[in-house]
Design an enzyme around this catalytic site. Structure first.
Site, short mmCIF file in Angstrom:
data_model
loop_
_atom_site.label_atom_id
_atom_site.label_comp_id
_atom_site.label_asym_id
_atom_site.label_seq_id
_atom_site.Cartn_x
_atom_site.Cartn_y
_atom_site.Cartn_z
N PRO A 59 0.86 -1.21 -0.13
CA PRO A 59 -0.13 -0.24 0.38
C PRO A 59 0.97 1.37 0.27
O PRO A 59 2.40 1.22 0.60
CB PRO A 59 -0.68 -0.07 1.14
CG PRO A 59 0.32 -1.49 2.32
CD PRO A 59 0.20 -1.84 1.20
N ASN A 60 0.52 2.29 -0.60
CA ASN A 60 1.15 3.29 -0.81
C ASN A 60 2.17 3.42 -1.52
O ASN A 60 2.87 4.08 -1.90
CB ASN A 60 0.96 4.02 0.49
CG ASN A 60 0.10 4.62 1.43
OD1 ASN A 60 -1.31 4.99 0.88
ND2 ASN A 60 -0.52 3.53 2.50
N ARG A 94 5.23 10.86 -2.74
CA ARG A 94 5.29 10.82 -1.25
C ARG A 94 6.13 10.82 -0.16
O ARG A 94 7.19 10.01 -0.45
CB ARG A 94 4.38 8.80 -1.24
CG ARG A 94 4.37 8.42 0.48
CD ARG A 94 4.56 7.10 0.43
NE ARG A 94 3.93 6.68 1.88
CZ ARG A 94 4.32 4.94 1.93
NH1 ARG A 94 4.64 4.34 1.21
NH2 ARG A 94 3.97 5.09 3.66
N TYR A 147 11.51 9.15 1.17
CA TYR A 147 11.09 8.24 0.59
C TYR A 147 11.78 8.71 -1.24
O TYR A 147 12.57 7.96 -1.71
CB TYR A 147 9.78 7.62 -0.09
CG TYR A 147 9.23 6.54 1.32
CD1 TYR A 147 9.37 6.23 2.12
CD2 TYR A 147 7.90 7.74 2.05
CE1 TYR A 147 8.92 5.18 2.80
CE2 TYR A 147 7.34 6.38 2.71
CZ TYR A 147 7.56 6.24 3.73
OH TYR A 147 6.80 5.26 4.21
N ASN A 171 8.18 -5.56 -0.54
CA ASN A 171 7.98 -4.22 -0.23
C ASN A 171 6.41 -4.06 0.40
O ASN A 171 6.30 -3.94 -0.40
CB ASN A 171 8.54 -3.31 -0.37
CG ASN A 171 8.55 -2.37 0.76
OD1 ASN A 171 8.06 -2.26 2.06
ND2 ASN A 171 8.95 -0.80 0.14
N ALA A 230 2.99 -0.68 5.03
CA ALA A 230 2.38 -0.82 6.39
C ALA A 230 2.25 -2.72 6.23
O ALA A 230 1.85 -2.26 7.91
CB ALA A 230 1.21 0.42 6.76
N GLU A 284 12.59 -9.07 2.37
CA GLU A 284 12.05 -7.99 2.86
C GLU A 284 13.09 -6.64 2.37
O GLU A 284 14.42 -6.53 2.77
CB GLU A 284 11.37 -7.78 4.11
CG GLU A 284 10.79 -7.47 4.81
CD GLU A 284 10.61 -7.23 6.70
OE1 GLU A 284 10.94 -8.16 6.67
OE2 GLU A 284 10.41 -6.51 6.63
N HIS A 339 12.74 -2.01 2.62
CA HIS A 339 12.03 -0.90 2.58
C HIS A 339 13.35 0.23 2.01
O HIS A 339 14.11 0.09 2.68
CB HIS A 339 11.80 -1.46 4.41
CG HIS A 339 10.93 -1.76 4.87
ND1 HIS A 339 10.15 -2.08 4.85
CD2 HIS A 339 11.68 -2.69 5.46
CE1 HIS A 339 8.88 -2.84 5.46
NE2 HIS A 339 10.01 -3.93 5.77
N ARG A 373 13.44 5.52 12.89
CA ARG A 373 11.58 5.81 12.71
C ARG A 373 10.51 5.65 13.88
O ARG A 373 11.03 5.38 14.87
CB ARG A 373 10.99 5.23 11.16
CG ARG A 373 12.15 5.74 10.35
CD ARG A 373 10.41 5.97 8.60
NE ARG A 373 9.68 6.40 8.65
CZ ARG A 373 8.77 6.20 8.11
NH1 ARG A 373 9.22 4.79 7.11
NH2 ARG A 373 7.68 7.09 7.49
C1 DQA Z 1 7.87 0.92 3.92
C2 DQA Z 1 8.14 1.68 5.49
C3 DQA Z 1 6.92 1.38 6.35
O1 DQA Z 1 6.73 1.12 7.75
C4 DQA Z 1 5.76 2.08 6.06
O2 DQA Z 1 4.58 1.70 5.78
C5 DQA Z 1 5.72 2.24 3.67
C6 DQA Z 1 7.04 1.63 3.38
C7 DQA Z 1 9.51 1.87 3.09
O3 DQA Z 1 9.62 1.24 2.40
O4 DQA Z 1 10.80 2.16 4.03
O5 DQA Z 1 5.10 2.40 3.60
O6 DQA Z 1 7.89 -0.24 3.61
#
Ligand code: DQA
Length: 149
Positions: free
Chosen positions: A11-12, A19, A24, A75, A78, A99, A101, A108
């Site tokens: 998501p997102n 964003r 990011y 990735n 959340a 995994e 990020h 954070r």
């Molecule tokens: C994320 C870190 C997560 O905490 C966050 O909710 C994201 C992006 C990252 O790539 O840093 O959506 O996965």
């Protein structure tokens, strides 16, 4: 060498580029995909690059990759912090998952410090911005087999 790699985004992450750029960066998901596609092409590996805001899509795609015995760069956004369904999908399908990020989740907010996924994946790469994805792909290419196989 595996035939394909699955890069799954939660998501997102479709909003990358606009964003929270301070966290990011300015690169879009399409830019990351283009770079990974180039690397995959050079190694003769197919790239399945996907994004969804829905947990169930990610579960289905992990299962798909596990069934095909093809590795996953995940990735989960959340959902990394919340999703028991994704933990079960990774364990249940025996998918080989790295995994990733973009941000260093440990530097954070406290609610990001724990990833439910980390205990069931092969490894974790985080904090290198978009390069986290490239590093994960390099890891897969330099160690193409699952350690236990
Ligand atoms: C994320 C870190 C997560 O905490 C966050 O909710 C994201 C992006 C990252 O790539 O840093 O959506 O996965």
């Amino acid at each position: 060498m595996f035939k394909a790699v699955h890069v799954l985004n939660g998501p997102n992450l479709n909003l990358l580029g606009t964003r929270e750029p301070a966290v990011y960066g300015h690169e879009t998901l399409a830019m990351i995909e283009a770079r990974l596609a180039k690397t995959c092409k050079a190694h003769g590996v197919a790239l399945h690059f996907r994004q969804s805001n829905n947990e169930g899509d990610l579960v289905s795609w992990v299962q798909e990759a596990g069934k095909a015995a093809e590795p996953v760069i995940l990735n989960a956004g959340a959902y990394s912090h919340t999703s028991i369904a994704l933990v079960d999908a990774i364990k249940g399908s025996n998918a080989r998952v790295i995994e990733v990020h973009l941000s260093n989740i440990h530097a954070r907010e406290k609610f990001r410090h724990v990833s439910r996924l980390s205990p069931v994946v092969q490894g974790v790469i985080l904090g290198f911005g978009p390069a986290s994805y490239d590093l994960a792909l390099q890891a897969l290419l330099s160690a193409p087999a699952k350690p236990e196989s």
